[in-house]
Design a protein around this motif. Structure first.
Motif, mmCIF file in Angstrom:
data_model
loop_
_atom_site.group_PDB
_atom_site.id
_atom_site.type_symbol
_atom_site.label_atom_id
_atom_site.label_comp_id
_atom_site.label_asym_id
_atom_site.label_seq_id
_atom_site.Cartn_x
_atom_site.Cartn_y
_atom_site.Cartn_z
ATOM 1 N N GLY A 205 0.921 -1.308 -0.051
ATOM 2 C CA GLY A 205 0.210 -0.303 0.143
ATOM 3 C C GLY A 205 0.634 1.439 0.093
ATOM 4 N N SER A 208 -1.242 7.302 -3.263
ATOM 5 C CA SER A 208 -1.503 6.654 -4.327
ATOM 6 C C SER A 208 -1.263 7.811 -5.862
ATOM 7 N N PRO A 211 2.177 5.453 -7.659
ATOM 8 C CA PRO A 211 1.247 4.093 -7.981
ATOM 9 C C PRO A 211 2.783 2.734 -7.966
ATOM 10 N N SER A 216 -2.003 -2.246 -6.145
ATOM 11 C CA SER A 216 -3.431 -1.109 -5.391
ATOM 12 C C SER A 216 -4.251 -3.172 -5.175
ATOM 13 N N ASN A 218 -7.161 -3.383 -4.252
ATOM 14 C CA ASN A 218 -8.293 -3.283 -4.997
ATOM 15 C C ASN A 218 -8.405 -4.193 -6.900
ATOM 16 N N LYS A 219 -7.111 -3.130 -7.193
ATOM 17 C CA LYS A 219 -6.950 -3.774 -8.395
ATOM 18 C C LYS A 219 -7.031 -5.361 -8.368
ATOM 19 N N GLY A 280 -9.318 -0.466 0.555
ATOM 20 C CA GLY A 280 -9.398 0.961 1.088
ATOM 21 C C GLY A 280 -9.816 1.192 2.267
ATOM 22 N N LEU A 286 -3.184 4.245 -1.806
ATOM 23 C CA LEU A 286 -2.894 2.655 -2.359
ATOM 24 C C LEU A 286 -3.957 1.614 -1.184
#
Length: 422
Positions: A205, A208, A211, A216, A218-219, A280, A286
């Motif tokens: 993490g 943002s 990157p 990430s 979540n990605k 998140g 991130l």
């Protein structure tokens, strides 16, 4: 008047009493969680006392009592088990309901309230079936056992599963009838397996704006979800009797009519639902962690081990992902013989009232019948329409309630007396 004629008389003449009990039951809060069913169990015990029927309580947890009521007829014969549950889904936001979720109101020929569909109408029906058969016990061979359980909505560990494992001599029997909502167009002889997995994605993490310093979570979760959806293409190896039954055009039509267009295809494949996704902390960070809770429903002919192998192959492509079972050791997808004599009784008695024959199908959702099938006992489900089950303003058709009660009572009588009717 024959025993069967007296049974029909009670079914017709006591409709107001049947309906009054259902409404009283609806007014008792048995939402699970929290799952306290003691007041509802007391209502059932009082009814059995009034009918002079013996019963006892098995309560591995004090707030989740299970009732067992059993009686013997005359001579040797089948042992029929009736199974229903007391607990229901939570209400949710009661302010969105048109009336109290515990009202028991009658509007437009329906009883309104949480759990009326799943399955207070069905459990009430079985209670009256048990009582009417008890009145006729001098004319019935064999044995009848009523099991009214708690904890169905959260997996059955302290309900039917517990009874089957700890009271087998009393509750296994030769055949099980259950009144979960199935739709009067169908008789359910099997059901898919429920398999819940939790996927956890963990990465460093960060900010943002940077990157390049960390993936990430979540990605990664989004990519994982796309990969998991491919599991829906896994092909089951259906037993021949299941394949031949579900291949029938009239059965496919009945499945879609009862469960919605497209259901006939879903019955025979894996379904993948991303039920919970949490990841998140802040829009400009991130995500370091994301958790997915995924509900897989496996068709008859596809093992949990096969699905897990496919899942593990996907997880191996995502090094940041770990996986754990949330419902370990659950039953495989299961079925009973769709040509069993009880299916014939249910179909025949239903058709005499509907004007058409309900078709044998495999259920999309789970019921407590799986515990008996896994123990080798044939088990079948016939109940009211599942429409509105668990939703806002849940309600059940009074006409369907009385229909289901009658079909189960007459089918139980025919099974126990060994009568075959054309």
């Amino acid at each position: 008047m024959s025993g069967r004629d007296r049974l029909i008389h009670w079914l017709d003449s006591e409709r107001e009493r049947q309906l009054a009990f259902l409404r009283a039951f609806t007014r008792i809060d048995t939402c699970n969680p929290p799952g306290d069913t003691t007041e509802a169990a007391d209502l059932f015990c009082s009814f059995l006392d009034d009918e002079g029927i013996g019963h006892r309580t098995e309560a591995p947890r004090a707030a989740n009592p299970n009732l067992i009521s059993s009686f013997a007829g005359t001579g040797n014969g089948h042992h029929l088990v009736l199974n229903g549950h007391l607990d229901v889904f939570p209400v949710g936001d009661a302010s969105r309901w048109s009336r109290s979720p515990l009202s028991g109101d009658i509007v437009d020929g329906r009883v309104h309230g949480r759990g009326t569909v799943d399955m207070k109408c069905g459990t009430t029906a079985l209670l009256f079936v048990h009582a009417y058969l008890h009145r006729l016990r001098e004319e019935l061979p064999g044995r009848v056992t009523l099991t009214v359980v708690s904890d169905e909505e959260t997996g059955g560990r302290w309900g039917s599963d517990w009874l089957v494992k700890n009271c087998a001599a009393e509750v296994l029997g030769d055949c099980v009838l259950n009144t979960e909502p199935s739709g009067v167009q169908t008789v359910r002889f099997g059901e898919k397996s429920i398999y819940w997995l939790r996927f956890r994605i963990a990465v460093p993490g960060g900010h943002s704006a940077y990157p390049h310093t960390s993936p990430s979570a979540n990605k990664i979760a989004a990519s994982l979800i796309k990969d998991l959806e491919a599991i829906e293409a896994l092909a089951p190896e259906e037993p021949e009797v299941v394949r031949c039954t579900l291949d029938r055009p009239d059965v496919r039509t009945a499945i879609d009519q009862s469960l919605g267009a497209g259901a006939a295809g879903v019955v025979r494949r894996v379904s993948v639902n991303i039920g919970v996704m949490q990841g998140g902390v802040k829009i400009n960070m991130l995500p370091a962690e994301c958790v997915l809770d995924v509900d897989f429903r496996l068709p008859v002919g596809l093992s949990r081990a096969s699905l897990l192998k496919a899942v593990q192959a996907i997880v191996a492509r995502h090094p940041a992902v770990s996986c754990e079972e949330l419902l370990a050791g659950g039953p495989e997808a299961n079925y009973s013989d769709p040509t069993h004599e009880m299916v014939g009784h249910l179909v025949r008695n239903a058709a005499q009232r509907l004007g058409y024959e309900p078709k044998p199908i495999v259920s999309l959702g789970g019921t407590d019948t799986r515990f008996w099938r896994v123990a080798g006992v044939p088990a079948f489900v016939y109940g009211c329409s599942p429409a509105g089950m668990g939703g806002i303003d849940e309600s059940v058709s009074i006409e369907e309630f009385h229909h289901v009660l009658s079909v189960h009572a007459l089918s139980a009588w025919d099974y126990l007396t060994g009568v075959t009717r054309g």
